[in-house]
Design a protein around this motif. Structure first.
Motif, PDB file in Angstrom:
ATOM      1  N   ILE A  30       0.825  -1.223   0.000  1.00 50.50           N
ATOM      2  CA  ILE A  30       0.000   0.000   0.000  1.00 50.50           C
ATOM      3  C   ILE A  30       0.854   1.266   0.000  1.00 50.50           C
ATOM      4  O   ILE A  30       1.975   1.284   0.499  1.00 50.50           O
ATOM      5  CB  ILE A  30      -0.945   0.047   1.210  1.00 50.50           C
ATOM      6  N   TRP A  31       0.273   2.325  -0.569  1.00 53.35           N
ATOM      7  CA  TRP A  31       0.870   3.653  -0.440  1.00 53.35           C
ATOM      8  C   TRP A  31       0.710   4.128   0.990  1.00 53.35           C
ATOM      9  O   TRP A  31      -0.299   3.839   1.639  1.00 53.35           O
ATOM     10  CB  TRP A  31       0.157   4.665  -1.337  1.00 53.35           C
ATOM     11  N   THR A  32       1.687   4.860   1.473  1.00 53.99           N
ATOM     12  CA  THR A  32       1.551   5.592   2.733  1.00 53.99           C
ATOM     13  C   THR A  32       1.527   7.078   2.386  1.00 53.99           C
ATOM     14  O   THR A  32       1.769   7.460   1.246  1.00 53.99           O
ATOM     15  CB  THR A  32       2.736   5.322   3.692  1.00 53.99           C
TER      16      THR A  32
ATOM     17  N   CYS B 184       8.240   8.206  -3.293  1.00 47.56           N
ATOM     18  CA  CYS B 184       7.027   7.883  -2.535  1.00 47.56           C
ATOM     19  C   CYS B 184       7.215   6.578  -1.778  1.00 47.56           C
ATOM     20  O   CYS B 184       7.914   5.677  -2.233  1.00 47.56           O
ATOM     21  CB  CYS B 184       5.832   7.794  -3.485  1.00 47.56           C
ATOM     22  N   VAL B 185       6.560   6.483  -0.623  1.00 43.09           N
ATOM     23  CA  VAL B 185       6.800   5.356   0.285  1.00 43.09           C
ATOM     24  C   VAL B 185       5.606   4.410   0.337  1.00 43.09           C
ATOM     25  O   VAL B 185       4.466   4.836   0.481  1.00 43.09           O
ATOM     26  CB  VAL B 185       7.139   5.866   1.697  1.00 43.09           C
ATOM     27  N   THR B 186       5.929   3.117   0.215  1.00 42.11           N
ATOM     28  CA  THR B 186       4.928   2.069   0.384  1.00 42.11           C
ATOM     29  C   THR B 186       5.239   1.260   1.634  1.00 42.11           C
ATOM     30  O   THR B 186       6.350   1.281   2.154  1.00 42.11           O
ATOM     31  CB  THR B 186       4.903   1.089  -0.817  1.00 42.11           C
TER      32      THR B 186
ATOM     33  N   ASN C 103       9.312   1.034   1.901  1.00 40.45           N
ATOM     34  CA  ASN C 103      10.089   0.990   0.667  1.00 40.45           C
ATOM     35  C   ASN C 103       9.776   2.238  -0.148  1.00 40.45           C
ATOM     36  O   ASN C 103       8.618   2.579  -0.333  1.00 40.45           O
ATOM     37  CB  ASN C 103       9.696  -0.278  -0.115  1.00 40.45           C
ATOM     38  N   ASP C 104      10.818   2.918  -0.621  1.00 39.93           N
ATOM     39  CA  ASP C 104      10.583   4.076  -1.486  1.00 39.93           C
ATOM     40  C   ASP C 104      10.588   3.611  -2.944  1.00 39.93           C
ATOM     41  O   ASP C 104      11.450   2.837  -3.349  1.00 39.93           O
ATOM     42  CB  ASP C 104      11.599   5.190  -1.234  1.00 39.93           C
TER      43      ASP C 104
ATOM     44  N   ALA D  65      -2.385  -0.382  -4.062  1.00 45.48           N
ATOM     45  CA  ALA D  65      -3.568  -0.196  -3.215  1.00 45.48           C
ATOM     46  C   ALA D  65      -3.205   0.865  -2.165  1.00 45.48           C
ATOM     47  O   ALA D  65      -2.052   1.301  -2.094  1.00 45.48           O
ATOM     48  CB  ALA D  65      -3.933  -1.518  -2.556  1.00 45.48           C
ATOM     49  N   PHE D  66      -4.163   1.249  -1.333  1.00 47.43           N
ATOM     50  CA  PHE D  66      -3.841   2.275  -0.333  1.00 47.43           C
ATOM     51  C   PHE D  66      -4.821   2.216   0.834  1.00 47.43           C
ATOM     52  O   PHE D  66      -5.865   1.573   0.759  1.00 47.43           O
ATOM     53  CB  PHE D  66      -3.827   3.671  -0.965  1.00 47.43           C
ATOM     54  N   VAL D  67      -4.441   2.900   1.909  1.00 42.42           N
ATOM     55  CA  VAL D  67      -5.276   3.002   3.094  1.00 42.42           C
ATOM     56  C   VAL D  67      -5.490   4.485   3.400  1.00 42.42           C
ATOM     57  O   VAL D  67      -4.526   5.244   3.475  1.00 42.42           O
ATOM     58  CB  VAL D  67      -4.626   2.304   4.313  1.00 42.42           C
TER      59      VAL D  67
END
Length: 160
Positions: free
Chosen positions: A87-89, A128-130, A144-145, A153-155
């Motif tokens: 997921i994206w953070t 961008c960080v996942t 992980n960048d 996916a994302f939250v």
């Protein structure tokens, strides 16, 4: 509003059970939001780029998830997202300083869990960080960048 029921365990003892009609959580559980430590979290499984994920969260009054502790990260990885999801953070490299100092919501980074050899250098283009499973232990999630244009996916997270 309270819903009260009366019932008998034995013929001569009457008990009352009163339960609130609305859920005890401040999050809209029926719409997929889960509560933890003053915030509500919702997993969205459709893979999108980071900017689209951020925009979708903002459209519901939320932001991409922030992670301020190991317990918050554990809640997200065990309760909110399905096993092996990436997921994206809400963390992105500051292009002026080249560092990861603040979350998208403006809060400072006060906890990190970078994978080995991460983050990469500013020149890598991975800004961008996942949050993803570790390659050595899939039950252990790491940061992980990566390129912001990749689809993940994302939250979303919002205050309770």
């Amino acid at each position: 509003m309270i819903n009260c029921s009366f019932f008998y365990i034995v013929p001569f003892l009457k008990f009352t059970s009163c339960l609130p009609l609305s859920p005890a959580t401040p999050c809209d559980v029926a719409d997929g939001w889960l509560h933890f430590s003053g915030s509500c979290y919702k997993f969205l499984s459709s893979p999108v780029d980071k900017l689209t994920a951020k925009t979708q969260c903002e459209s519901v009054g939320a932001h991409l998830t922030t992670i301020h502790s190991a317990s918050e990260q554990d809640f997200i990885t065990v309760t909110v997202i399905p096993p092996s999801a990436v997921i994206w953070t809400g963390l992105e490299r500051d292009m002026n300083s080249g560092t990861f100092n603040n979350w998208d919501d403006g809060s400072p980074v006060d906890f990190t869990d970078w994978g080995r050899n991460r983050p990469t250098s500013h020149d890598s283009g991975e800004h961008c960080v996942t949050l993803r499973p570790s390659r050595t232990d899939p039950s252990d999630y790491i940061w992980n960048d990566i390129l912001c244009t990749l689809k993940r996916a994302f939250v979303c997270e919002k205050g309770a």
